[in-house]
Each structure stands twice: as structure tokens, then as C-alpha cells.
Write an enzyme that holds these catalytic residues in place. Structure first.
Site, PDB file in Angstrom:
ATOM      1  N   ASP A 186      -8.767  -0.301   5.086  1.00 23.50           N
ATOM      2  CA  ASP A 186      -8.940   1.118   5.453  1.00 23.50           C
ATOM      3  C   ASP A 186      -8.579   2.071   4.321  1.00 23.50           C
ATOM      4  O   ASP A 186      -9.039   3.213   4.296  1.00 23.50           O
ATOM      5  CB  ASP A 186      -8.066   1.440   6.674  1.00 23.50           C
ATOM      6  CG  ASP A 186      -6.570   1.316   6.349  1.00 23.50           C
ATOM      7  OD1 ASP A 186      -6.210   0.315   5.688  1.00 23.50           O
ATOM      8  OD2 ASP A 186      -5.797   2.206   6.707  1.00 23.50           O
ATOM      9  N   THR A 212       0.831  -1.209   0.000  1.00 29.07           N
ATOM     10  CA  THR A 212       0.000   0.000   0.000  1.00 29.07           C
ATOM     11  C   THR A 212       0.859   1.249   0.000  1.00 29.07           C
ATOM     12  O   THR A 212       1.804   1.338   0.741  1.00 29.07           O
ATOM     13  CB  THR A 212      -0.853   0.058   1.285  1.00 29.07           C
ATOM     14  OG1 THR A 212      -1.670  -1.084   1.320  1.00 29.07           O
ATOM     15  CG2 THR A 212      -1.705   1.309   1.326  1.00 29.07           C
ATOM     16  N   THR A 224      -1.154   3.043   6.943  1.00 31.43           N
ATOM     17  CA  THR A 224      -0.920   1.747   6.291  1.00 31.43           C
ATOM     18  C   THR A 224      -0.844   0.697   7.384  1.00 31.43           C
ATOM     19  O   THR A 224      -0.465   0.998   8.514  1.00 31.43           O
ATOM     20  CB  THR A 224       0.379   1.762   5.460  1.00 31.43           C
ATOM     21  OG1 THR A 224       0.563   0.502   4.809  1.00 31.43           O
ATOM     22  CG2 THR A 224       1.604   2.070   6.322  1.00 31.43           C
ATOM     23  N   GLY A 225      -1.255  -0.541   7.024  1.00 31.91           N
ATOM     24  CA  GLY A 225      -1.170  -1.615   8.021  1.00 31.91           C
ATOM     25  C   GLY A 225      -2.361  -2.532   7.960  1.00 31.91           C
ATOM     26  O   GLY A 225      -2.920  -2.784   6.888  1.00 31.91           O
TER      27      GLY A 225
END
Lengths: 140, 180
Positions: A32, A1, A52-53
Site C-alpha cells: 500500500d 516502513t 503501515t502494516g
């Protein structure tokens, strides 16, 4: 991402994300990244942020919106990023995630949550101080 | 100290930073810069976590999510679960500029994109097929199922709901190569 924030010469802010999401997700699952206020948020009167994650968790806390609102109240970008991460950490101590923040004067920061195998977050910066993009990192 | 203009992006995706920076340097808008930077990663499949040919879902398909936001006007364009279209950030911008909506999702978002002139093509590559077939060969581990049978920690689907719901410790599957 990839999550990106761009601030032009006059302090106008834009933010964006693009991702192919988590591997082996249930078909139809969305993380998300495309959720405004979660994957990214921009307000030229305060700043921008991008996250991000583990999107299934992060989106519940709208970290990008929170970081921009904290900058609006005067927090510097690093502090705003850290507070957005700690809000999630309170509930999910080992979640995988990071966030970048920038305000309208060109200050920037980043924060990440320490989790197994993830103790440092790398991000890129370009501004007039350097011709080539600079690799930066922050300890989680 | 700080200086403007500025581009900052997650992860060490240097080419994306450079692409966005050159837009700002040549007088482009901050929106164009974000779109160009993210599009660069879509083309280059940054880390396999952006763009086509990565992160196949349980059926082996790659789907894309993207968002763009204008901090001056608070306009937003976003797409989620986008299929068959590589330039997700471009479609997100089209949602912002060609509709009054904020977010379009799934197959209908792909039809919108095709109507707006985006090329429809297969987002699968040898790499994503390999990722998918290795996953199938390892009993579909990891997966994001719970409270179903057969036991998702041992077996592939199809899954059926279990009568009893059991609170389980959330597994942590996200990492540097599989995340949002």
C-alpha cells in the site's frame, strides 16, 4: 516502513512513505505504501494521514484517504484514525496495521488493530512543545 | 492542545523525525521535511523495513516503494518495485517534479531514476542474503502463494496452478519486522 506527515507553520501539509515491503514477497508485488490514499494522503484543507502494516489488505480500503476525508468533516485526528482502522477490521478482524493522522491545526492521533503479538503502536512526534522528538504510543 | 509546525511518523524512528523537524525549523518546506525524514530512514535502514538490504523477495532481491504528496497542490510522486536505486523517496519526488505522472514502477522506474541522475547500485547486503538463504533453507516458509502445486505450505517453487481453486484462510504473515 516509514510513513510521515509534516505540517508547516502555516498549516501546509505534506505526507510520504518509504519501504522495502514484505519479506519473501512474490517478485513484482507492491504494497500500500506507494499507493496514494492508501500508504499516505495529504490535503492542506483537511490534514494528512499515513498507514503501515499488511499492505495487501490495507490498500483495498484506502485508509489514509478515508481518514483525511473524515477530518474534513470535523472528526478529530484520533477519531478519524480509529474509524479508518475499524473499516478494515470489519472485514479482516486480525489484520496487522496502524495509521497516524494530523490536521491543519497541529492536532494528531494514531490508531492500530490488535492482532497476535501487536497490542501497542509506537510513533514519533516533533512540535514546538518539545525540542527533541517525543516517543508516543497508542493501545490497539 | 496543538501547535504548529508538526512532524509525526510511524514507528519509533526518532532520527527520521529529527531530520524532518530540523528542515522545518530552518525554513524548509513541508515537502522537503517529509523527503528528508523518509530519506534518513532509507539511509539508516530503519528496522530493516526501509531502504536497501531488507525484505528480500522470493528471488532474493530487495525492491523499494515510496510516495510523496503535496497537500497544497495535490501533486503526488510515487515509485513501486524500484530496483537498484537506494533513494526511493528522492525518485518519488523526481516523478512528481520531472513528469506529469503520479506513479512509475519496476525496471522502467529504475531507468527513469538513472536518467535523472540517481546512482544505480546493488540493494543486496549480507543481511538480506542471510534472510534469503535461511528462508530457502526452511522450505521457503512463509510465502504468499495459494492454489498452486507443489504445496506452498510445505515446499519452495517453482509453482504451477492447481486445477481446483480452494478458498483458504488468509495467512497472517505481516508483523513488526515484515510489513508495508
Amino acid at each position: 516502513t516509514i510513513g510521515m506527515i509534516a505540517v508547516d507553520q502555516d498549516g501546509h501539509v505534506a505526507a510520504g512513505t518509504s519501504t522495502n515491503g514484505m519479506s519473501h514477497k512474490v517478485p513484482g508485488r507492491v504494497g500500500d505504501s506507494p499507493i496514494v490514499g492508501a500508504g499516505a494522503y495529504a490535503d492542506s484543507s483537511a490534514g494528512g494521514a499515513a498507514a503501515t502494516g499488511d499492505g495487501d489488505i490495507m490498500m483495498r480500503f484506502l485508509p489514509s484517504y478515508l481518514a483525511v476525508e473524515l477530518m474534513r468533516t470535523g472528526a478529530d485526528p484520533s477519531a478519524a484514525c480509529k474509524m479508518a482502522i475499524s473499516r478494515i477490521k470489519r472485514h479482516y478482524s486480525e489484520f496487522f496495521g496502524a495509521i497516524i493522522c494530523a490536521n491543519t491545526t497541529g492536532h494528531y492521533g494514531a490508531a492500530c488493530n490488535k492482532s497476535p503479538g501487536f497490542s501497542q503502536f509506537h510513533f514519533m512526534v516533533s512540535n514546538s512543545e518539545s525540542d527533541a522528538p517525543l516517543l508516543k504510543s497508542v493501545d490497539c | 492542545h496543538a501547535s504548529l509546525p508538526l512532524v509525526i511518523n510511524t514507528w519509533p524512528f526518532k532520527n527520521a523525525t529529527a531530520a524532518a523537524w530540523s528542515v522545518l525549523q530552518s525554513g524548509g518546506s513541508m515537502l522537503d521535511a517529509v523527503q528528508e525524514g523518509c530519506a534518513r530512514c532509507e539511509v539508516e535502514q530503519c528496522d530493516g523495513t526501509v531502504g536497501y538490504g531488507g525484505s528480500p523477495d522470493e528471488s532474493g532481491e530487495t525492491t523499494l516503494d515510496a510516495l510523496i504528496m503535496n497537500g497544497d497542490t495535490m501533486e503526488v510522486g510515487a515509485v513501486a518495485d524500484l530496483r537498484r536505486i537506494k533513494n526511493a523517496i528522492g525518485v518519488a519526488r523526481a516523478v512528481m517534479e520531472r513528469t506529469d505522472h503520479t506513479l512509475l514502477v519496476g525496471e522502467s522506474a529504475s531507468v527513469f531514476a538513472e536518467n535523472m541522475g540517481f546512482l544505480a547500485e546493488d540493494l543486496t547486503t549480507n543481511k538480506s542474503v542471510n534472510i534469503f538463504s535461511q528462508w530457502l533453507g526452511s522450505n521457503c516458509q512463509p510465502n504468499y502463494r495459494k492454489n498452486v502445486f507443489p504445496d506452498p505450505s510445505q515446499s519452495c517453487g517453482p509453482y504451477k496452478p492447481r486445477a481446483m481453486l480452494k478458498e483458504t484462510e488468509r495467512a497472517q504473515h505481516a508483523n513488526a519486522h515484515s510489513h508495508d
